[in-house]
Design a protein around this motif. Structure first.
Motif, PDB file in Angstrom:
ATOM      1  N   HIS A  13       0.813  -1.228   0.000  1.00 33.23           N
ATOM      2  CA  HIS A  13       0.000   0.000   0.000  1.00 33.23           C
ATOM      3  C   HIS A  13       0.847   1.278   0.000  1.00 33.23           C
ATOM      4  N   GLU A  14       2.145   1.157  -0.251  1.00 34.85           N
ATOM      5  CA  GLU A  14       3.042   2.307  -0.123  1.00 34.85           C
ATOM      6  C   GLU A  14       2.603   3.493  -0.972  1.00 34.85           C
ATOM      7  N   ASN A  15       2.336   3.266  -2.240  1.00 43.61           N
ATOM      8  CA  ASN A  15       1.986   4.378  -3.133  1.00 43.61           C
ATOM      9  C   ASN A  15       0.693   5.069  -2.699  1.00 43.61           C
ATOM     10  N   LYS A  16      -0.294   4.288  -2.278  1.00 40.26           N
ATOM     11  CA  LYS A  16      -1.579   4.852  -1.850  1.00 40.26           C
ATOM     12  C   LYS A  16      -1.407   5.703  -0.597  1.00 40.26           C
ATOM     13  N   ILE A  17      -0.673   5.177   0.396  1.00 36.36           N
ATOM     14  CA  ILE A  17      -0.493   5.915   1.649  1.00 36.36           C
ATOM     15  C   ILE A  17       0.340   7.174   1.414  1.00 36.36           C
ATOM     16  N   LEU A  18       1.394   7.068   0.610  1.00 38.86           N
ATOM     17  CA  LEU A  18       2.208   8.249   0.295  1.00 38.86           C
ATOM     18  C   LEU A  18       1.367   9.316  -0.387  1.00 38.86           C
ATOM     19  N   ALA A  19       0.504   8.899  -1.308  1.00 36.11           N
ATOM     20  CA  ALA A  19      -0.347   9.856  -2.012  1.00 36.11           C
ATOM     21  C   ALA A  19      -1.278  10.568  -1.027  1.00 36.11           C
ATOM     22  N   GLN A  20      -1.802   9.845  -0.041  1.00 41.84           N
ATOM     23  CA  GLN A  20      -2.669  10.460   0.966  1.00 41.84           C
ATOM     24  C   GLN A  20      -1.892  11.441   1.846  1.00 41.84           C
ATOM     25  N   ILE A  21      -0.665  11.073   2.208  1.00 42.35           N
ATOM     26  CA  ILE A  21       0.183  11.957   3.017  1.00 42.35           C
ATOM     27  C   ILE A  21       0.489  13.242   2.253  1.00 42.35           C
ATOM     28  N   TYR A  22       0.887  13.097   0.999  1.00 40.08           N
ATOM     29  CA  TYR A  22       1.204  14.266   0.175  1.00 40.08           C
ATOM     30  C   TYR A  22      -0.029  15.133  -0.033  1.00 40.08           C
ATOM     31  N   GLN A  23      -1.163  14.493  -0.290  1.00 34.35           N
ATOM     32  CA  GLN A  23      -2.400  15.252  -0.493  1.00 34.35           C
ATOM     33  C   GLN A  23      -2.724  16.089   0.732  1.00 34.35           C
ATOM     34  N   ALA A  24      -2.603  15.479   1.907  1.00 34.01           N
ATOM     35  CA  ALA A  24      -2.931  16.189   3.147  1.00 34.01           C
ATOM     36  C   ALA A  24      -2.051  17.417   3.330  1.00 34.01           C
ATOM     37  N   ILE A  25      -0.757  17.244   3.151  1.00 34.05           N
ATOM     38  CA  ILE A  25       0.181  18.366   3.336  1.00 34.05           C
ATOM     39  C   ILE A  25      -0.065  19.435   2.279  1.00 34.05           C
ATOM     40  N   ARG A  26      -0.265  19.008   1.040  1.00 34.33           N
ATOM     41  CA  ARG A  26      -0.480  19.959  -0.058  1.00 34.33           C
ATOM     42  C   ARG A  26      -1.738  20.793   0.153  1.00 34.33           C
ATOM     43  N   ILE A  27      -2.820  20.163   0.576  1.00 36.75           N
ATOM     44  CA  ILE A  27      -4.063  20.885   0.816  1.00 36.75           C
ATOM     45  C   ILE A  27      -3.865  21.928   1.911  1.00 36.75           C
ATOM     46  N   GLU A  28      -3.125  21.573   2.956  1.00 39.02           N
ATOM     47  CA  GLU A  28      -2.858  22.515   4.043  1.00 39.02           C
ATOM     48  C   GLU A  28      -1.986  23.668   3.563  1.00 39.02           C
ATOM     49  N   VAL A  29      -0.939  23.362   2.824  1.00 42.95           N
ATOM     50  CA  VAL A  29      -0.025  24.396   2.332  1.00 42.95           C
ATOM     51  C   VAL A  29      -0.771  25.428   1.500  1.00 42.95           C
ATOM     52  N   ASN A  30      -1.640  24.967   0.635  1.00 48.97           N
ATOM     53  CA  ASN A  30      -2.317  25.857  -0.311  1.00 48.97           C
ATOM     54  C   ASN A  30      -3.726  26.275   0.122  1.00 48.97           C
ATOM     55  N   GLN A  31      -4.119  25.871   1.341  1.00 43.99           N
ATOM     56  CA  GLN A  31      -5.446  26.217   1.867  1.00 43.99           C
ATOM     57  C   GLN A  31      -6.548  25.871   0.876  1.00 43.99           C
ATOM     58  N   GLU A  32      -6.421  24.717   0.247  1.00 43.47           N
ATOM     59  CA  GLU A  32      -7.293  24.376  -0.873  1.00 43.47           C
ATOM     60  C   GLU A  32      -8.769  24.302  -0.504  1.00 43.47           C
ATOM     61  N   ILE A  33      -9.086  23.784   0.668  1.00 47.62           N
ATOM     62  CA  ILE A  33     -10.495  23.666   1.043  1.00 47.62           C
ATOM     63  C   ILE A  33     -11.084  25.041   1.332  1.00 47.62           C
ATOM     64  N   GLU A  34     -10.340  25.879   2.061  1.00 51.16           N
ATOM     65  CA  GLU A  34     -10.820  27.231   2.349  1.00 51.16           C
ATOM     66  C   GLU A  34     -10.981  28.031   1.059  1.00 51.16           C
ATOM     67  N   VAL A  35     -10.012  27.895   0.163  1.00 50.22           N
ATOM     68  CA  VAL A  35     -10.062  28.603  -1.121  1.00 50.22           C
ATOM     69  C   VAL A  35     -11.291  28.163  -1.919  1.00 50.22           C
ATOM     70  N   LEU A  36     -11.536  26.868  -1.968  1.00 42.68           N
ATOM     71  CA  LEU A  36     -12.678  26.352  -2.717  1.00 42.68           C
ATOM     72  C   LEU A  36     -13.996  26.878  -2.156  1.00 42.68           C
ATOM     73  N   LYS A  37     -14.128  26.893  -0.839  1.00 43.04           N
ATOM     74  CA  LYS A  37     -15.356  27.401  -0.231  1.00 43.04           C
ATOM     75  C   LYS A  37     -15.555  28.879  -0.555  1.00 43.04           C
ATOM     76  N   GLU A  38     -14.498  29.689  -0.400  1.00 50.48           N
ATOM     77  CA  GLU A  38     -14.601  31.119  -0.707  1.00 50.48           C
ATOM     78  C   GLU A  38     -15.003  31.329  -2.163  1.00 50.48           C
ATOM     79  N   PHE A  39     -14.423  30.538  -3.029  1.00 50.71           N
ATOM     80  CA  PHE A  39     -14.702  30.636  -4.455  1.00 50.71           C
ATOM     81  C   PHE A  39     -16.154  30.285  -4.769  1.00 50.71           C
ATOM     82  N   LEU A  40     -16.630  29.161  -4.254  1.00 48.31           N
ATOM     83  CA  LEU A  40     -17.996  28.720  -4.540  1.00 48.31           C
ATOM     84  C   LEU A  40     -19.031  29.724  -4.041  1.00 48.31           C
TER      85      LEU A  40
END
Length: 299
Positions: free
Chosen positions: A189-216
């Protein structure tokens, strides 16, 4: 700059139901593939405004008098359109997530395929990087990031391990982060778990969820009556927000109903969920998780 083919090109642009003299916005310009297709459907009086916060995308600007590229985050879409005298538009296209170009440039730190410094900033001038998240966040903050944005069951243990390790030395590169968390990366499961770890950090770095809500939240005011939205999401966190907002204009809970049980919403969905055909996925692997939703502004 090398950018892959745009995902669901015909379906996404087709969903906008383009009027030749209309005003449209592509808030995730990237390589310009969707924008070029929109321009093909516009007449000489039509206008297209595009947004991208990544300075690499500026090299792809289209030489067309009907086109304007704005180097900004799409969370500020209404503010910057007003600068150009635009208060309402006929359609908005968004292809959320990381561009293929960002994944393919090793030093940007987005891909698990490469050894690189921890970065992951979509805006290369952004103040917060993946290094900052990994090395300065408190244990509880890290746990929340991994649990909420990566949906990782081992989030508490991962956070504890990172905090314990960095007491001796900082975690600077992707290889170091992988080494610290290796106990969670089983070969199967290495690739799947790494992808989840990277996704989590990336979303936090770029405030992706907050940005999406403000945009919508800006969309009902930005669109003209019967104006269209065409949105591509790549993970469940994004898609749930888009789906809920289209359905009831909220991100949580239910809208207030009148005495008859009815409620008003600003948008209505157009058609059902659209996903790429097998042939497109074969040609462009990035398309495998894409989900397209189309909506229209009610009166």
């Amino acid at each position: 700059m090398s950018y892959h083919n745009p995902v669901l090109l015909k379906e996404t642009v087709g969903g906008l139901n383009i009027k030749p003299d209309g005003i449209y916005v592509d808030v995730t310009f990237g390589g310009g593939g969707h924008s070029k297709e929109i321009l093909r459907h516009l007449g000489k009086n039509g206008r297209l405004y595009a947004f991208d916060q990544d300075k690499d995308a500026l090299a792809n600007a289209i030489d067309d008098e009907r086109f304007v590229l704005i180097h900004e985050n799409f969370r500020y879409v209404r503010r910057f359109l007003r600068f150009y005298g635009v208060k309402q538009v006929d359609g908005v296209l968004a292809d959320f997530g990381v561009s293929s170009h960002q994944f393919d440039v090793a030093e940007r730190g987005f891909s698990t395929r490469f050894e690189a410094k921890l970065d992951m900033r979509m805006n290369q001038d952004g103040a917060l990087s993946a290094y900052d998240v990994v090395n300065t966040y408190e244990e509880e903050q890290l746990r929340q990031v991994f649990a909420q944005y990566g949906e990782l069951r081992a989030a508490p243990a991962m956070a504890r391990l990172i905090v314990a390790h960095r007491e001796n030395e900082p975690i600077i590169t992707s290889a170091q982060l992988k080494q610290v968390l290796k106990k969670f990366l089983s070969p199967r499961h290495e690739n799947k778990i790494l992808a989840q770890i990277y996704q989590a950090i990336r979303i936090e770095v770029n405030q992706e969820i907050e940005v999406l809500k403000e945009f919508l939240l800006q969309m009902p005011e930005l669109l003209v009556e019967k104006g269209r939205l065409s949105f591509i999401s790549y993970h469940s966190l994004e898609d749930r927000l888009v789906k809920r907002f289209i359905r009831n204009g909220l991100f949580e809970g239910e809208p207030e109903r009148d005495m008859f049980g009815n409620f008003e919403v600003p948008l209505k969905k157009v058609g059902g969920l659209i996903v790429p055909a097998k042939e497109e996925i074969k040609q462009n692997n990035r398309a495998r998780s894409a989900k397209l939703r189309v909506a229209e502004k009610l009166s």
